[in-house]
Write an enzyme that holds these catalytic residues in place. Sequence first.
Site, mmCIF file in Angstrom:
data_model
loop_
_atom_site.group_PDB
_atom_site.id
_atom_site.type_symbol
_atom_site.label_atom_id
_atom_site.label_comp_id
_atom_site.label_asym_id
_atom_site.label_seq_id
_atom_site.Cartn_x
_atom_site.Cartn_y
_atom_site.Cartn_z
ATOM 1 N N SER A 117 96.823 90.411 7.204
ATOM 2 C CA SER A 117 96.033 91.319 7.935
ATOM 3 C C SER A 117 96.411 92.075 8.873
ATOM 4 C CB SER A 117 94.731 90.224 8.486
ATOM 5 O OG SER A 117 94.085 91.151 9.479
ATOM 6 N N SER A 164 89.078 103.328 13.997
ATOM 7 C CA SER A 164 88.142 103.905 14.529
ATOM 8 C C SER A 164 88.338 104.246 16.100
ATOM 9 C CB SER A 164 86.839 103.231 14.938
ATOM 10 O OG SER A 164 86.868 102.028 15.229
ATOM 11 N N HIS A 179 84.686 103.970 8.387
ATOM 12 C CA HIS A 179 84.763 105.401 9.281
ATOM 13 C C HIS A 179 85.271 106.533 8.179
ATOM 14 C CE1 HIS A 179 84.031 103.532 13.410
ATOM 15 N NE2 HIS A 179 84.911 102.401 12.782
ATOM 16 N N THR A 211 80.000 101.063 4.971
ATOM 17 C CA THR A 211 78.764 100.911 5.698
ATOM 18 C C THR A 211 77.694 102.289 5.386
ATOM 19 O OG1 THR A 211 77.963 100.878 7.983
ATOM 20 C CG2 THR A 211 79.710 102.404 7.530
ATOM 21 N N LYS A 230 76.921 105.067 9.430
ATOM 22 C CA LYS A 230 77.987 105.887 9.920
ATOM 23 C C LYS A 230 77.511 107.164 9.473
ATOM 24 C CE LYS A 230 81.152 102.974 12.395
ATOM 25 N NZ LYS A 230 80.315 101.443 11.972
ATOM 26 N N THR A 236 70.014 85.532 4.219
ATOM 27 C CA THR A 236 69.334 86.596 5.037
ATOM 28 C C THR A 236 68.531 87.451 4.220
ATOM 29 O OG1 THR A 236 69.985 88.315 6.677
ATOM 30 C CG2 THR A 236 71.306 88.346 4.769
#
Length: 406
Positions: free
Chosen positions: A136, A188, A216, A244, A247, A276
């Site tokens: 990572s 970002s 982003h 996403t 944005k 969910t």
Amino acid sequence: MNYDQIFLNALKSVKDEGRYRIFMDIERKKGDFPNAIWRCEKGSSDIIVWCGNDYLGMGQHPSVIYEMEEALHKVGAGAGGTRNISGTNHYHVLLEKELADLHGKESALLFTSGYVSNEATLSTLGKLMPDLIIFSDELNHASMIQGIIHSGCKRHVFRHNDLAHLEQLLEASDPDAPKLIAFESIYSMDGDVAPIKEFCDLAERYNALTYIDEVHAVGMYGARGGGVAEQEGLMDRLTIIEGTLGKAYGLMGGYITASDLIVDAIRSFASGFIFTTSISPVIAAGAVASIKHLKSSSLERELHQKNAALLKQKMKDASLPVMPSESHIVPLLVGDAVICKQASDMLLKEYGIYVQPINYPTVARGTERLRFTPSPVHSEEMMDHLVTSLKAVWARLDIDKYASAA
């Protein structure tokens, strides 16, 4: 045991460091954004939003609003359940097809946010492959970090965008163990870009999977808005592409795209997906319209890049401490949390400029900053007003001494 005191002490420490956060009560003006109304105890006033993530202004695009209104009258407001229990609306199916096509993948899977898509996917990959080793980048988003931690698998953190360090870690690892390299395309806070091709080269050399966060970048880079990976012709070399809808596409929600097999596995095992309620079909309808528009229109992307470059140049010409940025992100170094908050407050109350202070733990201590996100709907007149206001605040707070010491 005084439980209240525990919480009071915790909050006091944050306030003493100057990084206590206050929600801004703002009302966006549809059709006139980035103009907005700021509401507070003393009343309301007009402001210009300079720190929004609706990068291309698609949250107010006529086609997006029209499709959302149509969907609302057609199917109602909510999804009505989880994806497995009555909550898969036809708009969700259409949206996942659009996203898979956007990234050149077989399948896509929707989540309620980009945070959840990262956390749920990465944690599930570790549970499906108990011997997995995750590599990572040290500046990965908190959602990626949490997903990697919750995976329970072995992990190594490599220095930011440092190919030599990553290869050193890969070389020292068990050659027979499954591996995954996790990174972002655009970071970002600093606005720098990952060496995606080189990461893919290393992944192939050491038989590792790749996981890229394009939150982003989607909508804003590439011929159809597929992100930096599309711009560089690398989408086919990436195992999982995450993005996403909150944005550039102007709505909310997160997603992953990958092979049918991987998406099916995440769909079947990720608790953050299974348990969910699915996003509103109204939002899904708006997202479909936004993605379709940006697949065919490059006007917004071109103006966005032009405005980002123009604002950076205006700030440099005014001797403001613009931090290096390869992308549309425009960070301005302050170097002190308390002063950063003071500058933000002054800009808002005296100049009608809303820009949120960025402090620890989002960025390292000593690198506190104001982060600007110019969009196609910010005019040059707004930029000139911003730069003039910043110069005045910088002089009054003597910010240069903090930025130079950082």
